[in-house]
Design an enzyme around this catalytic site. Structure first.
Site, PDB file in Angstrom:
ATOM      1  CB  SER A  63      -0.810   0.100   1.021  1.00  0.00           C
ATOM      2  OG  SER A  63      -1.912  -0.936   1.016  1.00  0.00           O
ATOM      3  CE  LYS A  66      -3.777   0.834  -1.303  1.00  0.00           C
ATOM      4  NZ  LYS A  66      -4.463   0.152  -0.115  1.00  0.00           N
ATOM      5  CE1 TYR A 192      -4.409  -1.045  -4.488  1.00  0.00           C
ATOM      6  CE2 TYR A 192      -5.094  -3.340  -4.476  1.00  0.00           C
ATOM      7  CZ  TYR A 192      -4.968  -2.298  -3.816  1.00  0.00           C
ATOM      8  OH  TYR A 192      -4.982  -2.157  -2.487  1.00  0.00           O
ATOM      9  CE1 TYR A 243      -4.364   1.420   4.582  1.00  0.00           C
ATOM     10  CE2 TYR A 243      -2.695   0.419   6.048  1.00  0.00           C
ATOM     11  CZ  TYR A 243      -3.322   0.724   4.702  1.00  0.00           C
ATOM     12  OH  TYR A 243      -2.602   0.401   3.591  1.00  0.00           O
ATOM     13  CB  VAL A 261      -0.080  -5.631   4.308  1.00  0.00           C
ATOM     14  CG1 VAL A 261      -1.329  -5.103   4.907  1.00  0.00           C
ATOM     15  CG2 VAL A 261      -0.121  -6.195   2.735  1.00  0.00           C
TER      16      VAL A 261
END
Ligand code: DON
Length: 307
Positions: A63, A66, A192, A243, A261
Site C-alpha cells: 500500500s 498508494k 493495482y 488506516y 502490509v
C-alpha cells in the site's frame, strides 16, 4: 544532525519489537518473508542517504504504492487545477479496515480517502486513463526517482494478489456500479495488483519519496507537484495513511506516513527528510509493529514531529 547515530539508536530501541505482530499471510509470497528483518533509512532533502540494518533489502511495497499513484495523478492533472480526482474520492479518515466495503454503499461509491483500497483503486483507474499503463508508469517513475534502474514488479506477488483478489474485485465492481470507474474492472485491479507488487528497499523508498519533503520538487530539481499539492498529500498521509490506526499513529509519531502490509512505512518530515522503515511483523491494523516503534523513537529523539 548526525543521522547515522540517530538511526543506530532508533534501531537498538526497535529491536525488541522485531518479530512482534504477524507477517501478512493472505498470500504465500508475503508469508515467506522472515519476521526477523528490520531496516531503516533516511534521505535528506539534498539527497544524502543513511541507513541501518536491512535498509538495502527489497520488500513488497504494497500500500505504500498508494502514495505514489496519488502523486502521479495529481502531477498529471493540469498542475492540480483540475480537482477531478477529489470528486471521486474523499479525504477523510475512514475508521474502518483498509479493505472494508461497509462505507461505500452509504456513500454512493465514493471512497473516504485515496489510501484505503477502494480509494486507491479509483486513483489507479485515473492513472490508467491518464497514462494508458498505470503500473508501468509508476514503476518508471520510481526507478527514476530512486535512482535504481533495477526496480521491478514481483510477478509471484502480483499473481497471488490476483488469485486472492476477490475483495478488491468486489470493491471495484461496487464502485463501477455507481459509475465511479473509467476503465473496466479487470484492468483496474490488474494494475493495482502490479503496483502493490513492486519490490523496493528502505533506501529506494526514502529516496523516491523525497519530493514529499521537498515541497513537490523531484530529485533532479524539476517540479512534480505544486507545494500546496505536496502539502495535501502529506496531510492525507497524516490523517489516513495508517488506516484505522491513523489517530494512534499521529499520537505516537506525529508525521505524515504511509504503511503497507509488506511491513514498510514511509514517513515525511517536510523541509528536512523522508524516512522508510521496514519490519514485516504487523499489528491488527496492518502496520509494522517495529516500524511504528522506530518512528516513534525517531521523533522523540530528534523532536522533529510536525507538532
Ligand atoms: O490490496 C491489498 O489488500 C494489498 N495488496 C495491499 C494492502 C495493504 O498494503 C494495506 N496495508 N496495510
Amino acid at each position: 544532525m548526525d543521522y547515522q547515530a540517530v538511526l543506530e539508536e532508533v534501531a537498538a530501541h526497535a529491536r525488541p519489537y522485531v518479530r512482534q505482530g504477524r507477517v501478512a499471510d493472505y498470500i504465500p509470497a508475503l508469508e515467506r518473508v522472515s519476521a526477523d528483518r528490520f531496516g531503516i533509512a533516511v534521505a535528506d532533502i539534498h539527497g544524502e542517504v543513511y541507513g541501518v540494518g536491512d535498509w538495502e533489502v527489497p520488500f513488497s511495497v504494497q500500500s505504500i504504492s498508494k502514495t505514489f499513484s496519488l502523486a502521479l495523478v495529481m502531477a498529471q492533472s493540469h498542475g492540480g487545477h483540475d480537482d477531478g480526482i477529489w470528486r471521486r474520492v474523499g479525504r477523510e479518515p475512514s475508521g474502518t479496515p483498509f479493505n472494508s466495503l461497509v462505507q461505500l454503499e452509504a456513500e454512493n461509491g465514493i471512497p473516504r480517502n485515496p489510501f484505503i483500497n477502494a480509494g486507491a483503486l479509483v486513483v489507479t483507474d485515473r492513472l490508467q486513463t491518464l497514462t494508458g499503463d498505470a503500473s508501468t508508469s509508476m514503476l518508471h517513475f520510481l526507478r527514476e526517482e530512486s535512482g535504481n534502474p533495477d526496480l521491478a514488479f514481483d510477478q509471484s506477488v502480483a499473481d497471488s494478489e490476483a488469485e486472492h483478489g476477490d475483495r478488491n474485485a468486489a470493491l471495484a465492481h461496487f464502485m463501477a456500479s455507481f459509475g465511479n470507474l473509467e476503465n473496466p474492472v479487470p484492468s483496474v485491479i490488474e494494475h493495482y495488483f502490479w503496483q502493490c507488487s513492486i519490490e523496493m528497499s528502505c533506501r529506494d523508498l526514502a529516496v523516491a519519496g523525497g519530493f514529499l519533503a521537498r515541497h513537490g520538487l523531484r530529485a533532479d530539481g524539476s517540479r512534480l507537484l505544486e507545494a500546496r499539492e505536496a502539502k495535501r498529500i502529506n496531510a492525507v498521509m497524516l490523517t489516513c495513511g495508517t488506516y484505522d490506526a491513523a489517530g494512534e499513529f499521529a499520537y505516537r509519531v506525529g508525521l505524515p506516513a504511509k504503511s503497507g502490509v509488506g511491513g514498510g512505512i514511509i514517513a515525511v518530515i517536510p523541509g528536512r527528510c523522508t524516512l522508510c522503515v521496514w519490519s514485516p511483523g504487523l499489528d491488527a491494523r496492518g502496520n509494522s509493529v517495529a516500524g511504528a516503534a522506530a518512528l516513534d523513537h525517531f521523533t522523540t529523539l530528534t523532536g522533529w514531529s510536525v507538532f
